[in-house]
Design an enzyme around this catalytic site. Structure first.
Site, PDB file in Angstrom:
ATOM      1  N   ARG A   1      31.607  48.934  35.013  1.00  0.00           N
ATOM      2  CA  ARG A   1      33.062  48.869  35.112  1.00  0.00           C
ATOM      3  C   ARG A   1      33.729  49.691  34.018  1.00  0.00           C
ATOM      4  NH1 ARG A   1      33.778  42.491  35.650  1.00  0.00           N
ATOM      5  NH2 ARG A   1      32.110  42.651  34.120  1.00  0.00           N
TER       6      ARG A   1
ATOM      7  N   HIS B   1      41.258  42.399  37.219  1.00  0.00           N
ATOM      8  CA  HIS B   1      40.301  41.728  38.110  1.00  0.00           C
ATOM      9  C   HIS B   1      39.586  42.786  38.938  1.00  0.00           C
ATOM     10  CE1 HIS B   1      38.824  38.364  40.659  1.00  0.00           C
ATOM     11  NE2 HIS B   1      38.892  39.253  41.626  1.00  0.00           N
TER      12      HIS B   1
ATOM     13  N   ASP C   1      26.390  47.074  33.794  1.00  0.00           N
ATOM     14  CA  ASP C   1      27.807  46.899  34.087  1.00  0.00           C
ATOM     15  C   ASP C   1      28.460  48.270  34.031  1.00  0.00           C
ATOM     16  OD1 ASP C   1      30.506  46.262  34.191  1.00  0.00           O
ATOM     17  OD2 ASP C   1      30.281  44.469  32.959  1.00  0.00           O
TER      18      ASP C   1
ATOM     19  N   CYS D   1      34.446  34.846  41.471  1.00  0.00           N
ATOM     20  CA  CYS D   1      35.590  35.767  41.520  1.00  0.00           C
ATOM     21  C   CYS D   1      36.800  35.192  42.251  1.00  0.00           C
ATOM     22  CB  CYS D   1      35.178  37.079  42.171  1.00  0.00           C
ATOM     23  SG  CYS D   1      33.814  37.872  41.308  1.00  0.00           S
TER      24      CYS D   1
ATOM     25  N   GLU E   1      37.561  44.113  41.979  1.00  0.00           N
ATOM     26  CA  GLU E   1      37.429  43.738  43.379  1.00  0.00           C
ATOM     27  C   GLU E   1      36.067  43.112  43.667  1.00  0.00           C
ATOM     28  OE1 GLU E   1      37.383  47.086  46.077  1.00  0.00           O
ATOM     29  OE2 GLU E   1      38.022  45.803  47.718  1.00  0.00           O
TER      30      GLU E   1
END
Ligand SMILES: [Zn+2]
Length: 217
Positions: A145, A69, A143, A85, A71
């Site tokens: 991530r 997950h 993105d 979220c 933050e």
């Protein structure tokens, strides 16, 4: 299998009783780590009978259920309705508690662009861009991530195989490339609100999320 991954180790772990605003309560074993590649303070939360799930998997049984997950301070802490979220995290904690496994809480706010940039992206979205276009307009990737630290945490926890709780095919792909054996992808629910409908639609459209977003209009 984690041959290419810089190794991390568990720094400390401690039980933390959790209570969510809707009254749901459980106890997490919170793990911190040494040696995570980006030096940030990522957390693993062992939920339910997580230790039995790790032993079971080592013996060839079903793997722990794991959700990485990212933050989201606005959603996780303040209950922002601009994304899903908070409800995703709440759902993950309960579902993983039921079968044993981990939430990997990754400190990469706003798809990795940071909190302030996320607020700037929101402002652009209010001007008509979707969540991905807004990130691009700010000079970021759609993105950013990265799941390297997630794989490092799993390795430190002794987890080689996981059932991945996620609708995002990119997470499964990145984790597999990092050496995590993703035996199964378990979809999460859809948490729709009037304020996040266009965000969820963009997510489904732009990143091949396996979301069935009902018509919100
Ligand atoms: Zn969010």
């Amino acid at each position: 299998m984690y041959a290419m991954l810089p190794s991390a180790s568990i720094r400390t772990h401690v039980p933390v009783p959790l209570r969510f605003p809707d009254g749901y309560a459980t106890t997490a074993r919170m793990f911190s780590f040494s040696g995570l590649v980006d030096g940030r303070e990522h957390l693993a939360l062992g939920l339910g009978d997580w230790s039995a799930s790790v032993e079971r998997a080592a013996d060839g049984g079903p793997p722990p259920l794991v959700r990485p997950h990212s933050e989201c301070m606005t959603g996780d802490v303040f209950g922002s309705q601009r994304c899903d979220c908070g409800p995703q995290l709440r759902e993950a904690v309960e579902r993983i508690s039921g079968v044993g496994g981990f939430v990997l809480y990754l400190r990469q706010e706003g798809r990795g662009i940071g909190l302030y940039a996320k607020l700037e992206a929101y402002a652009l979205q209010d001007g008509g861009l979707d969540t991905y276009e807004a990130n691009l307009a700010l000079g970021h990737d759609e993105d950013e991530r990265d799941y390297t630290v997630a794989a490092q945490m799993l390795q430190a926890l002794g987890v080689e195989r996981i059932a991945l709780l996620s609708n995002n095919p990119d997470k499964a792909e990145q984790l597999s490339e990092l050496g995590v054996c993703v035996t199964e992808r378990v979809p999460t629910g859809v948490h729709l609100s009037p304020a996040n409908a266009s965000y969820l639609a963009a997510k489904a459209r732009r990143s091949a999320h396996t979301l069935q977003v009902p018509s919100a209009r």
